[in-house]
Design a protein around this motif. Structure first.
Motif, short mmCIF file in Angstrom:
data_model
loop_
_atom_site.label_atom_id
_atom_site.label_comp_id
_atom_site.label_asym_id
_atom_site.label_seq_id
_atom_site.Cartn_x
_atom_site.Cartn_y
_atom_site.Cartn_z
N CYS A 70 6.31 31.18 -29.70
CA CYS A 70 5.57 31.99 -28.72
C CYS A 70 5.53 31.13 -27.46
O CYS A 70 4.54 30.48 -27.16
N SER B 238 4.00 33.45 -21.59
CA SER B 238 3.50 34.79 -21.31
C SER B 238 4.13 35.25 -20.00
O SER B 238 4.16 34.49 -19.03
N GLU C 182 4.43 38.67 -25.25
CA GLU C 182 4.55 40.12 -25.28
C GLU C 182 5.56 40.57 -26.35
O GLU C 182 5.30 41.51 -27.12
N LYS D 210 4.25 39.98 -29.93
CA LYS D 210 3.32 41.06 -30.35
C LYS D 210 4.11 42.27 -30.85
O LYS D 210 3.75 42.86 -31.88
N GLU D 211 5.18 42.63 -30.15
CA GLU D 211 6.02 43.76 -30.58
C GLU D 211 6.64 43.47 -31.94
O GLU D 211 6.74 44.36 -32.79
N LYS E 146 4.01 43.99 -34.59
CA LYS E 146 3.73 45.42 -34.77
C LYS E 146 4.82 46.09 -35.62
O LYS E 146 4.55 47.04 -36.34
N GLU F 70 -5.17 36.47 -28.91
CA GLU F 70 -4.44 37.74 -28.85
C GLU F 70 -3.74 38.06 -30.17
O GLU F 70 -3.77 39.19 -30.64
N ILE F 71 -3.13 37.06 -30.77
CA ILE F 71 -2.39 37.29 -32.02
C ILE F 71 -3.36 37.51 -33.19
O ILE F 71 -3.13 38.33 -34.07
N LEU G 198 -4.63 41.05 -32.86
CA LEU G 198 -3.60 42.03 -33.22
C LEU G 198 -3.35 42.08 -34.72
O LEU G 198 -3.20 43.16 -35.29
N THR G 199 -3.30 40.90 -35.37
CA THR G 199 -2.87 40.85 -36.78
C THR G 199 -4.00 40.75 -37.79
O THR G 199 -3.83 41.12 -38.96
#
Length: 233
Positions: A154, A157, A186, A189-190, A193, A221-222, A225-226
């Protein structure tokens, strides 16, 4: 249980040691040999093999020492040719053709980076744990099922990079290279998902940029999201 030890994770040098109590496996050897020896508590004869993703120096710095220590190094034929080292312990492996190192079953897969033939690796042990290792890629086109451990780059950004370019801290030309060679927050994250994370126990974010990343932000953020524990290498 797969134990992950980070030896180095940056543009200065990358190396990680996996241990599932039966087999020790080195991922990359882009730091000094002394650091690898220390991480292995000077029991380097217990390291069953080393996986190399590509030929850049921050991933292969001490490959000659690793080979000299009697450790087989697994890589793509493209990486092997680019390194231009003749050694009986360099083992060329093919994408999507499983091979074994000790108790680990490993499958390499192609990733996107500005080198000859870069690989990511899917690593499974006898207990059914499944670890994904992918670094130095701007995209992963595959989907994975039943992962328990994820080690993924990662690097930056897009918004931090753009701000740094606007301030003149980072040259514009850097953007083109980064977006075609490294994984952004970004895109990571995709990737998450698109994949089945139901069995994931931990996520390790690797190879963060010194200037174009934010450790606390990336972790938050991760995790958001997860819903999984996230570690910054």
């Amino acid at each position: 249980m797969i134990d992950i030890k980070v030896i180095g994770s940056s543009s200065k040098g990358n190396a990680y040691l996996l241990d599932d109590s039966k087999t020790k496996l080195l991922l990359e050897c882009g730091v000094g040999w002394r650091q690898i020896q220390q991480a292995a508590e000077f029991k380097t004869s217990e390291i069953a093999g080393c996986l190399v993703s590509h030929e850049h120096g921050d991933h292969v710095k001490s490959i000659k020492d690793v080979l000299k220590a009697g450790i087989d190094c697994y890589m793509s034929p493209g990486t092997s040719n680019a390194l231009n080292i003749e050694h009986h312990r360099i083992k060329g492996v093919q994408a999507k053709k499983p091979f074994k190192v000790g108790t680990f079953q490993i499958m390499a897969f192609d990733v996107q980076h500005d080198v000859s033939e870069p690989f990511g690796f899917l690593i499974m042990n006898q207990a059914g744990e499944k670890l994904l290792f992918a670094t130095d890629t701007y995209y992963i086109k595959y989907k994975f099922h039943g992962l328990t451990h994820i080690m993924v780059e990662c690097n930056y950004s897009a918004s931090i990079l753009d701000a740094n370019i606007a301030l003149g801290k980072v040259p514009q030309v850097m953007k083109k290279r980064l977006t075609r060679s490294h994984f952004s927050l970004e895109n990571v994250k995709e990737f998450f998902k698109a994949n089945d994370l139901s069995k994931v126990e931990e996520i390790h974010l690797l190879h963060l940029s010194d200037s174009n990343s934010d450790e606390a932000l990336f972790k938050e953020e991760i995790m958001k999201l997860t819903g999984k524990p996230v570690y910054i290498a």
